[in-house]
Scaffold this active site. Structure first.
Site, PDB file in Angstrom:
ATOM      1  N   HIS A 193       0.820  -1.218   0.000  1.00 10.93           N
ATOM      2  CA  HIS A 193       0.000   0.000   0.000  1.00 10.93           C
ATOM      3  C   HIS A 193       0.849   1.261   0.000  1.00 10.93           C
ATOM      4  O   HIS A 193       2.030   1.232   0.343  1.00 10.93           O
ATOM      5  CB  HIS A 193      -0.998   0.033   1.175  1.00 10.93           C
ATOM      6  CG  HIS A 193      -0.404  -0.008   2.551  1.00 10.93           C
ATOM      7  ND1 HIS A 193      -0.241  -1.166   3.266  1.00 10.93           N
ATOM      8  CD2 HIS A 193       0.053   0.975   3.377  1.00 10.93           C
ATOM      9  CE1 HIS A 193       0.279  -0.894   4.458  1.00 10.93           C
ATOM     10  NE2 HIS A 193       0.479   0.408   4.548  1.00 10.93           N
ATOM     11  N   HIS A 238       3.722   7.122   3.815  1.00 16.46           N
ATOM     12  CA  HIS A 238       4.668   6.009   3.701  1.00 16.46           C
ATOM     13  C   HIS A 238       4.269   5.061   2.585  1.00 16.46           C
ATOM     14  O   HIS A 238       3.160   5.117   2.065  1.00 16.46           O
ATOM     15  CB  HIS A 238       4.813   5.246   5.032  1.00 16.46           C
ATOM     16  CG  HIS A 238       3.581   4.523   5.515  1.00 16.46           C
ATOM     17  ND1 HIS A 238       2.671   5.067   6.387  1.00 16.46           N
ATOM     18  CD2 HIS A 238       3.111   3.274   5.264  1.00 16.46           C
ATOM     19  CE1 HIS A 238       1.723   4.194   6.667  1.00 16.46           C
ATOM     20  NE2 HIS A 238       1.956   3.094   5.983  1.00 16.46           N
ATOM     21  N   GLU A 247       7.479   1.069   5.194  1.00 19.68           N
ATOM     22  CA  GLU A 247       6.933   0.005   6.047  1.00 19.68           C
ATOM     23  C   GLU A 247       7.190  -1.304   5.315  1.00 19.68           C
ATOM     24  O   GLU A 247       7.052  -1.363   4.089  1.00 19.68           O
ATOM     25  CB  GLU A 247       5.412   0.220   6.215  1.00 19.68           C
ATOM     26  CG  GLU A 247       4.714  -0.871   7.031  1.00 19.68           C
ATOM     27  CD  GLU A 247       3.200  -0.639   7.159  1.00 19.68           C
ATOM     28  OE1 GLU A 247       2.663   0.312   6.543  1.00 19.68           O
ATOM     29  OE2 GLU A 247       2.545  -1.426   7.862  1.00 19.68           O
TER      30      GLU A 247
HETATM   31  C1  LIG Z   1      -1.353   0.331  10.651  1.00 26.43           C
HETATM   32  C2  LIG Z   1      -0.041   0.274   9.952  1.00 26.43           C
HETATM   33  C3  LIG Z   1      -0.167  -0.620   8.713  1.00 26.43           C
HETATM   34  O1  LIG Z   1      -0.233  -0.179   7.571  1.00 26.43           O
HETATM   35  O2  LIG Z   1      -0.205  -1.863   8.951  1.00 26.43           O
HETATM   36  C4  LIG Z   1       0.449   1.678   9.607  1.00 26.43           C
HETATM   37  O3  LIG Z   1       0.760   2.023   8.503  1.00 26.43           O
HETATM   38  S1  LIG Z   1       0.618   2.733  10.964  1.00 26.43           S
HETATM   39  C5  LIG Z   1       1.316   4.265  10.311  1.00 26.43           C
HETATM   40  C6  LIG Z   1       1.783   5.144  11.381  1.00 26.43           C
HETATM   41  N1  LIG Z   1       2.936   4.606  12.057  1.00 26.43           N
HETATM   42  C7  LIG Z   1       4.203   5.054  11.832  1.00 26.43           C
HETATM   43  O4  LIG Z   1       4.437   5.980  11.058  1.00 26.43           O
HETATM   44  C8  LIG Z   1       5.313   4.427  12.660  1.00 26.43           C
HETATM   45  C9  LIG Z   1       6.674   4.842  12.281  1.00 26.43           C
HETATM   46  N2  LIG Z   1       6.840   6.291  12.332  1.00 26.43           N
HETATM   47  C10 LIG Z   1       7.606   6.913  13.273  1.00 26.43           C
HETATM   48  O5  LIG Z   1       8.203   6.279  14.140  1.00 26.43           O
HETATM   49  C11 LIG Z   1       7.684   8.408  13.214  1.00 26.43           C
HETATM   50  O6  LIG Z   1       6.541   8.905  12.553  1.00 26.43           O
HETATM   51  C12 LIG Z   1       8.942   8.932  12.509  1.00 26.43           C
HETATM   52  C13 LIG Z   1       9.065   8.491  11.065  1.00 26.43           C
HETATM   53  C14 LIG Z   1      10.208   8.537  13.307  1.00 26.43           C
HETATM   54  C15 LIG Z   1       8.868  10.480  12.479  1.00 26.43           C
HETATM   55  O7  LIG Z   1       8.742  10.949  13.760  1.00 26.43           O
HETATM   56  P1  LIG Z   1       8.137  12.406  14.036  1.00 26.43           P
HETATM   57  O8  LIG Z   1       6.900  12.608  13.293  1.00 26.43           O
HETATM   58  O9  LIG Z   1       8.163  12.548  15.529  1.00 26.43           O
HETATM   59  O10 LIG Z   1       9.031  13.416  13.336  1.00 26.43           O
HETATM   60  P2  LIG Z   1      10.509  13.895  13.517  1.00 26.43           P
HETATM   61  O11 LIG Z   1      10.411  15.342  13.595  1.00 26.43           O
HETATM   62  O12 LIG Z   1      11.261  13.156  14.565  1.00 26.43           O
HETATM   63  O13 LIG Z   1      11.055  13.461  12.099  1.00 26.43           O
HETATM   64  C16 LIG Z   1      12.406  13.301  11.815  1.00 26.43           C
HETATM   65  C17 LIG Z   1      12.603  13.660  10.356  1.00 26.43           C
HETATM   66  O14 LIG Z   1      11.853  12.734   9.534  1.00 26.43           O
HETATM   67  C18 LIG Z   1      10.966  13.419   8.686  1.00 26.43           C
HETATM   68  N3  LIG Z   1       9.708  12.680   8.545  1.00 26.43           N
HETATM   69  C19 LIG Z   1       8.816  12.444   9.513  1.00 26.43           C
HETATM   70  N4  LIG Z   1       7.793  11.719   9.038  1.00 26.43           N
HETATM   71  C20 LIG Z   1       8.060  11.502   7.729  1.00 26.43           C
HETATM   72  C21 LIG Z   1       7.386  10.825   6.693  1.00 26.43           C
HETATM   73  N5  LIG Z   1       6.227  10.238   6.905  1.00 26.43           N
HETATM   74  N6  LIG Z   1       7.945  10.797   5.466  1.00 26.43           N
HETATM   75  C22 LIG Z   1       9.156  11.394   5.249  1.00 26.43           C
HETATM   76  N7  LIG Z   1       9.842  12.049   6.195  1.00 26.43           N
HETATM   77  C23 LIG Z   1       9.302  12.112   7.419  1.00 26.43           C
HETATM   78  C24 LIG Z   1      10.740  14.774   9.356  1.00 26.43           C
HETATM   79  O15 LIG Z   1      10.380  15.733   8.408  1.00 26.43           O
HETATM   80  C25 LIG Z   1      12.094  15.038   9.978  1.00 26.43           C
HETATM   81  O16 LIG Z   1      12.950  15.559   9.003  1.00 26.43           O
HETATM   82  P3  LIG Z   1      13.897  16.811   9.287  1.00 26.43           P
HETATM   83  O17 LIG Z   1      14.771  16.349  10.427  1.00 26.43           O
HETATM   84  O18 LIG Z   1      14.652  16.996   8.010  1.00 26.43           O
HETATM   85  O19 LIG Z   1      12.979  17.943   9.657  1.00 26.43           O
HETATM   86 CO   LIG Z   2       0.808   1.302   6.494  1.00 28.67          CO
END
Ligand SMILES: C[C@@H](C(=O)O)C(=O)SCCNC(=O)CCNC(=O)[C@H](O)C(C)(C)COP(=O)(O)OP(=O)(O)OC[C@H]1O[C@@H](n2cnc3c(N)ncnc32)[C@H](O)[C@@H]1OP(=O)(O)O
Ligand SMILES: [Co+2]
Length: 134
Positions: free
Chosen positions: A7, A79, A130
């Site tokens: 996805h 993502h 992912e």
């Molecule tokens: C249900 C499941 C499924 O399908 O089965 C799902 O999808 S659940 C979908 C939701 N779950 C997830 O997203 C889990 C994994 N995600 C995470 O752990 C977090 O969202 C992070 C990716 C670590 C980002 O953390 P946070 O939003 O706190 O931001 P941050 O300020 O620490 O971000 C660090 C740097 O990464 C960038 N950044 C953050 N989110 C981003 C994204 N989605 N795409 C691209 N870049 C991204 C920020 O702009 C920043 O860049 P700069 O430093 O350059 O400003």
């Molecule tokens: Co997902």
């Protein structure tokens, strides 16, 4: 190692509203909304012949998509999810190659009842990745 595109996810403040236009304008098949507290999101899927679009909205305190929506008030592509055959073997190879696995590195059960992990966007040309065990 790299399998099918499972996805593409779009983060939005209202997943049902976001999915509706895909149903109305594209005739896509739209799922029910499902709350996934362990992931901090509610999901709605649009099913396409070759992949899915996952609409995600924040759920609860500290949702991982909250900051993204602060930065992108109108929503945006959040993502991409690739299928892998063996998520543990894939994780270990990715780590060996220098990619950062997010969280504690232990797969969680994702939206399709299968193990998933996330990889740091900075290691994948700015795209949050992912992986899902197919
Ligand atoms: C249900 C499941 C499924 O399908 O089965 C799902 O999808 S659940 C979908 C939701 N779950 C997830 O997203 C889990 C994994 N995600 C995470 O752990 C977090 O969202 C992070 C990716 C670590 C980002 O953390 P946070 O939003 O706190 O931001 P941050 O300020 O620490 O971000 C660090 C740097 O990464 C960038 N950044 C953050 N989110 C981003 C994204 N989605 N795409 C691209 N870049 C991204 C920020 O702009 C920043 O860049 P700069 O430093 O350059 O400003
Ligand atoms: Co997902």
């Amino acid at each position: 190692m790299l399998g099918r595109l499972n996805h593409v996810a779009i983060a939005t403040k209202d997943a049902i509203k976001a999915a509706k236009i895909y149903g109305a304008a594209f005739g896509a098949q739209i799922s029910e909304a499902v709350a996934l507290p362990e992931h901090g999101v509610t999901t709605v899927f649009a099913t396409l012949p070759n992949t899915k679009i996952e609409f995600i909205e924040p759920l609860g305190e500290g949702s991982p998509i909250a900051k993204f929506l602060e930065r992108n008030a109108d929503g945006g592509i959040h993502h991409i999810c690739y299928e892998v055959v063996d998520i543990i073997a894939s994780r270990d190879t990715l780590v060996k190659e220098g990619a950062r696995v997010l969280g504690d590195g232990v797969p969680k059960i994702g939206a399709h009842g299968k193990p998933v992990l996330f990889l740091h966007p900075k290691d994948f040309s700015g795209a949050l990745v992912e992986i899902e065990q197919a």
